[in-house]
Design a protein around this motif. Sequence first.
Motif, PDB file in Angstrom:
ATOM      1  N   ILE A 343      38.226  25.856 -18.378  1.00 34.87           N
ATOM      2  CA  ILE A 343      37.137  26.672 -18.928  1.00 34.87           C
ATOM      3  C   ILE A 343      35.823  26.374 -18.201  1.00 34.87           C
ATOM      4  O   ILE A 343      35.058  27.276 -17.839  1.00 34.87           O
ATOM      5  N   VAL A 344      35.558  25.081 -17.976  1.00 35.22           N
ATOM      6  CA  VAL A 344      34.322  24.697 -17.275  1.00 35.22           C
ATOM      7  C   VAL A 344      34.300  25.276 -15.867  1.00 35.22           C
ATOM      8  O   VAL A 344      33.278  25.811 -15.389  1.00 35.22           O
ATOM      9  N   ILE A 345      35.444  25.181 -15.174  1.00 36.62           N
ATOM     10  CA  ILE A 345      35.519  25.716 -13.807  1.00 36.62           C
ATOM     11  C   ILE A 345      35.295  27.232 -13.812  1.00 36.62           C
ATOM     12  O   ILE A 345      34.580  27.788 -12.951  1.00 36.62           O
ATOM     13  N   PHE A 346      35.909  27.889 -14.804  1.00 31.99           N
ATOM     14  CA  PHE A 346      35.751  29.345 -14.898  1.00 31.99           C
ATOM     15  C   PHE A 346      34.282  29.728 -15.135  1.00 31.99           C
ATOM     16  O   PHE A 346      33.733  30.657 -14.526  1.00 31.99           O
ATOM     17  N   ILE A 347      33.621  28.962 -16.009  1.00 34.01           N
ATOM     18  CA  ILE A 347      32.206  29.243 -16.293  1.00 34.01           C
ATOM     19  C   ILE A 347      31.361  29.002 -15.042  1.00 34.01           C
ATOM     20  O   ILE A 347      30.478  29.800 -14.687  1.00 34.01           O
TER      21      ILE A 347
END
Length: 376
Positions: A343-347
């Motif tokens: 999720i962090v990478i996607f954000i």
Amino acid sequence: GLSLVIKTVQPSDFQTFTCVLKQMNAVISKTTIRLSRVTVNVKPGALLVKGGTLSLTCDAERTANFKIHWLNPQGDRVATGGAFTKTEVTKQDAGVWTCVLTHDGRESRATVSVTVLDLSPAPPYPLFASTSSLDLTVPCSIPDHLSWENFKAKGLQRGKWSFVPSQASNLISGNPEELGSFSFGDSPTWKAVRDRYYVPDSKNSLSLTMKRPKETDRGEYVCTLEFGGGVTLKSSVHVEVLQMQYPAGAQTVAGQPFNLSCSLGHDLGPDLRVKWIPPSRSALGPLSSGQHLSVSKAGYGEYEKWKCELWRNGTRLTSDEIRLKIVKPPVSVWLLVTICGAIVIFILFLILVLILRRRNRQVLVMLPKPKGFYRS
């Protein structure tokens, strides 16, 4: 016939009797018989407490002409002579003792009955219970042919139950613990030290009942009757408590392995074995007969009931059971870390895309127009 029969012998009958046979006033034969008194005495009395001393004497008039021997209650010849002493009497010494007198090939007998006070025999094997049992009764009683009046006549003062824990009980102290005591009025009256122990009212019984046996109840239970002069009667019963050990909190994870054990707190003897009973809907094959059981995979229901039974030579002694709660598998921590990282990478990726798009727009706005002619 010429026999003389005395139906009820009186003290005055111990005398000399003469049988005279005459023919025409002439004495043909004359036979003289003396009826001798034989007395059997028992000391200190016909009522004895187990462990006491029995002293018997057989006194007869004109004893020099008699040979005397003794028969015990089983009919065995045990001694000769007019006196006999038996120490450490047991219940086998209760019954009819016989003094046998022999004279001129004729045998006469005199008897005395002896009663030995003792508790009823304890069970030859330990008593077995489990932590699933509602209660356990440890037997102690006096024989049916005896009464409490017999015991009080020999100076009975009090009774008690005491407990000596075994090493398997997990108790630190190995000292006897008094569980309660008896007083003897018209009938035994029980006074418990703790409410877990009680004695049901019964004519000749002192049996102790304990509520909800626990592993700390493993050990020796001693029923004691105390008489004056330090004389005691004791009956000892060993108690074993079966306990099932299971995962913490009585719960396990669906689909995961777990271990169970069924124990007395020590290794089982060669004549004991454990039988495992799986849940009714379980698809498991035959289970081992040892104290420990490894289950490869828990079911997916809400609960599973597991049971272990203790057997000796085809006889079920006791059993214990557990209702094991099955919980859903928890989400893995690494799975959570992976999801959160994604999720962090996607954000971050979205932010990067937005930044790049904004920069591209700014470059387009700042580019100068080329020189030349333009249509107005």
